[in-house]
Write a protein that holds these residues in place. Structure first.
Motif, PDB file in Angstrom:
ATOM      1  N   GLY A  75       0.840  -1.194   0.000  1.00 24.36           N
ATOM      2  CA  GLY A  75       0.000   0.000   0.000  1.00 24.36           C
ATOM      3  C   GLY A  75       0.868   1.234   0.000  1.00 24.36           C
ATOM      4  O   GLY A  75       2.059   1.179  -0.299  1.00 24.36           O
ATOM      5  N   ARG A  76       0.287   2.356   0.372  1.00 22.84           N
ATOM      6  CA  ARG A  76       1.029   3.615   0.396  1.00 22.84           C
ATOM      7  C   ARG A  76       1.894   3.751   1.648  1.00 22.84           C
ATOM      8  O   ARG A  76       2.844   4.515   1.670  1.00 22.84           O
ATOM      9  N   VAL A  77       1.540   3.047   2.698  1.00 20.21           N
ATOM     10  CA  VAL A  77       2.232   3.176   3.980  1.00 20.21           C
ATOM     11  C   VAL A  77       3.208   2.016   4.150  1.00 20.21           C
ATOM     12  O   VAL A  77       2.875   0.860   3.875  1.00 20.21           O
ATOM     13  N   ASP A  78       4.424   2.317   4.620  1.00 19.49           N
ATOM     14  CA  ASP A  78       5.417   1.265   4.812  1.00 19.49           C
ATOM     15  C   ASP A  78       5.001   0.344   5.946  1.00 19.49           C
ATOM     16  O   ASP A  78       4.239   0.711   6.843  1.00 19.49           O
ATOM     17  N   ARG A  79       5.530  -0.884   5.924  1.00 20.99           N
ATOM     18  CA  ARG A  79       5.130  -1.906   6.885  1.00 20.99           C
ATOM     19  C   ARG A  79       5.513  -1.521   8.320  1.00 20.99           C
ATOM     20  O   ARG A  79       4.753  -1.792   9.261  1.00 20.99           O
ATOM     21  N   ALA A  80       6.652  -0.883   8.512  1.00 18.77           N
ATOM     22  CA  ALA A  80       7.057  -0.533   9.868  1.00 18.77           C
ATOM     23  C   ALA A  80       6.055   0.430  10.508  1.00 18.77           C
ATOM     24  O   ALA A  80       5.755   0.326  11.706  1.00 18.77           O
ATOM     25  N   THR A  81       5.531   1.375   9.731  1.00 16.50           N
ATOM     26  CA  THR A  81       4.542   2.309  10.266  1.00 16.50           C
ATOM     27  C   THR A  81       3.242   1.584  10.590  1.00 16.50           C
ATOM     28  O   THR A  81       2.588   1.872  11.595  1.00 16.50           O
ATOM     29  N   ARG A  82       2.862   0.628   9.770  1.00 13.33           N
ATOM     30  CA  ARG A  82       1.668  -0.163  10.079  1.00 13.33           C
ATOM     31  C   ARG A  82       1.885  -0.957  11.362  1.00 13.33           C
ATOM     32  O   ARG A  82       0.966  -1.097  12.184  1.00 13.33           O
ATOM     33  N   GLU A  83       3.087  -1.501  11.532  1.00  9.98           N
ATOM     34  CA  GLU A  83       3.378  -2.234  12.763  1.00  9.98           C
ATOM     35  C   GLU A  83       3.322  -1.303  13.976  1.00  9.98           C
ATOM     36  O   GLU A  83       2.915  -1.720  15.073  1.00  9.98           O
ATOM     37  N   ALA A  84       3.720  -0.049  13.800  1.00 11.11           N
ATOM     38  CA  ALA A  84       3.637   0.914  14.895  1.00 11.11           C
ATOM     39  C   ALA A  84       2.188   1.127  15.315  1.00 11.11           C
ATOM     40  O   ALA A  84       1.877   1.237  16.513  1.00 11.11           O
ATOM     41  N   VAL A  85       1.272   1.200  14.346  1.00  3.10           N
ATOM     42  CA  VAL A  85      -0.153   1.339  14.663  1.00  3.10           C
ATOM     43  C   VAL A  85      -0.650   0.092  15.377  1.00  3.10           C
ATOM     44  O   VAL A  85      -1.385   0.181  16.373  1.00  3.10           O
ATOM     45  N   ALA A  86      -0.265  -1.079  14.875  1.00  3.43           N
ATOM     46  CA  ALA A  86      -0.684  -2.333  15.517  1.00  3.43           C
ATOM     47  C   ALA A  86      -0.230  -2.376  16.969  1.00  3.43           C
ATOM     48  O   ALA A  86      -1.000  -2.752  17.871  1.00  3.43           O
ATOM     49  N   ALA A  87       1.015  -1.985  17.232  1.00  8.18           N
ATOM     50  CA  ALA A  87       1.536  -2.009  18.602  1.00  8.18           C
ATOM     51  C   ALA A  87       0.841  -0.970  19.473  1.00  8.18           C
ATOM     52  O   ALA A  87       0.541  -1.232  20.648  1.00  8.18           O
TER      53      ALA A  87
END
Length: 352
Positions: A75-87
C-alpha cells in the motif's frame, strides 16, 4: 521468511492457543486449507492469532482477508509504520501478546535503518492511533499523514481492535515460552523480531485473498474506507461473514444488548470490577446470561475473560465453532464502533 521456518513454526504455534482447538494444518481441507496456505505464503508462518479462528472456517477467512489487506498487502504506507499502529492499538487494548509481536517486528524492520524524519512521523502516527481509542479524543485527532494513507492506517487500527480481543480470549499472554528465564528474553525477542521482519519484507499484491469470501456491500459505518477500494472490499466481505456468524451463534437479545452498550461507550475500559456485567444482564433471560457475559467482556474488557466465563458458555452446548463465532462477532462490533469515531474523509485532500 523461508518455507523451512514456516514448517518449523507450526508445532510450537499450536501451543499458544487455549480454550479452543485449532484445526491442525495436516488435517485442514477446503476453505481452512486454502487460508492456511495463503497465511504461510504471505505472512511467513501460520500465526496463532489467525489459526485460532479455524474452528469457524468463514470467520477464519474473514480474519485473514482483513488482516492481509490492512497489514500485509502492499500500500502507500510502509510496513514498519503499520506495525507501529498495531503495537499502539494493542497497548491501548491491554493485549501483551500483540504488543510483543508487533513491537518486535517493527524493531526488526528498523534495525538497519536510520531516518529521524520517518521515526518522528511514526511516533506521531502511533499517537494518533492511540487517540482514536477514546471517543472524545478521536473527534479532534488529525491524521499526521495524507488522507489516503490515513485510510490504510485506520484499517490497521480496526483490525487490531478486533484481533486484540480475540487474542486476549484465546492466546497465552506472550508468543515466547513462559518458562524462558528473564535474562534470556531480550535476546530471544530480538531473534524473534528479526525472523518476523524477514517475513514482513517484500511487497504482496493487494486483493489476492478476496475470493475466499463472497462480495458484500460496504456498510455505512465502513464508508471511510471507500477511498481505498480493495481495502473497502476486504472489510465489507470480512464484516459480512462475521455478521452472519453472529446471527448464527449469538442470541438476538445478546446482540441487541451489546449494540446498545456500544452506543453509549466512550472507549474507556470499565475497570477491574466486573459488577457492570451483572447489572447489564439484569433484564435478559437467564438462558442468555452465559453468552451475554462472554460477549460483553470480549467487547469491553477482553483481558478479563477467564476459564469460568468460557465454561459457562460451554455448559449451554456451545462448541469451538460457536465460541469463535460469538467472540468474533463481539470483537468486530467493538472494533467497527471505535473506527467509526475517527472523522476520516477518504476523499479529502492531503493533511500533510
Amino acid at each position: 521468511m523461508s518455507g523451512l521456518y514456516a514448517r518449523v513454526a507450526r508445532r510450537p504455534s499450536r501451543g499458544h492457543v487455549r480454550r479452543v482447538t485449532p484445526v491442525p494444518i495436516e488435517r485442514a481441507d477446503g476453505l481452512v486449507a486454502e487460508v492456511y496456505q495463503q497465511v504461510e505464503r504471505d505472512f511467513g508462518m501460520l500465526a496463532p492469532p489467525v489459526s485460532l479462528h479455524s474452528p469457524a472456517p468463514q470467520v477464519l477467512a474473514a480474519c485473514w482477508i482483513v488482516l492481509r489487506e490492512t497489514l500485509v498487502a502492499a500500500g502507500r504506507v510502509d510496513r514498519a509504520t503499520r506495525e507501529a499502529v498495531a503495537a499502539a492499538v494493542s497497548t491501548a487494548n491491554s493485549c501483551p501478546y500483540c504488543v510483543e509481536v508487533h513491537s518486535a517486528t517493527m524493531a526488526g524492520l528498523l534495525r538497519s535503518t536510520t531516518d529521524p524524519a520517518a521515526d518522528a512521523r511514526r511516533v506521531q502516527v502511533a499517537q494518533w492511533a492511540r487517540a482514536g481509542t477514546d471517543r472524545a479524543q478521536a473527534r479532534d485527532a488529525v491524521p499526521p499523514v495524507a488522507a489516503a494513507e490515513a485510510v490504510e492506517l485506520l484499517g490497521v487500527a480496526l483490525v487490531f481492535h478486533y484481533l486484540n480481543r480475540m487474542v486476549n480470549v484465546f492466546l497465552d499472554p506472550s508468543p515466547l515460552p513462559a518458562s524462558l528465564p528473564s535474562p534470556m528474553r531480550g535476546g530471544v525477542r530480538r531473534i524473534f523480531g528479526a525472523l518476523m521482519a524477514r517475513g514482513a519484507r517484500g511487497d504482496r499484491p493487494a486483493g489476492t485473498a478476496q475470493q475466499l469470501l463472497p462480495a458484500a456491500p460496504v456498510a455505512p459505518d465502513l464508508a471511510w474506507s471507500t477511498g481505498r477500494p480493495v481495502l473497502a472490499d476486504a472489510l465489507a466481505r470480512g464484516g459480512a461473514a462475521i455478521d452472519t456468524a453472529g446471527r448464527r451463534s449469538v442470541p438476538a437479545a445478546v446482540r441487541e444488548l451489546v449494540t446498545a452498550r456500544l452506543d453509549d461507550w466512550d472507549g474507556r475500559p470499565p475497570g477491574i470490577s466486573r459488577a457492570w456485567v451483572g447489572e447489564a444482564l439484569r433484564d435478559l433471560p437467564a438462558a442468555d446470561h452465559p453468552a451475554a457475559r462472554l460477549a460483553l467482556l470480549t467487547a469491553f474488557a477482553s483481558y478479563q475473560v477467564d476459564d469460568q466465563v468460557v465454561a459457562g458458555v460451554r455448559a449451554t452446548g456451545a462448541d469451538d465453532r460457536a465460541l469463535v463465532e460469538l467472540t468474533a462477532w463481539a470483537s468486530m462490533a467493538a472494533a467497527r464502533r471505535v473506527a467509526a469515531w475517527v472523522p476520516l474523509d477518504p476523499t479529502s485532500p492531503a493533511t500533510s
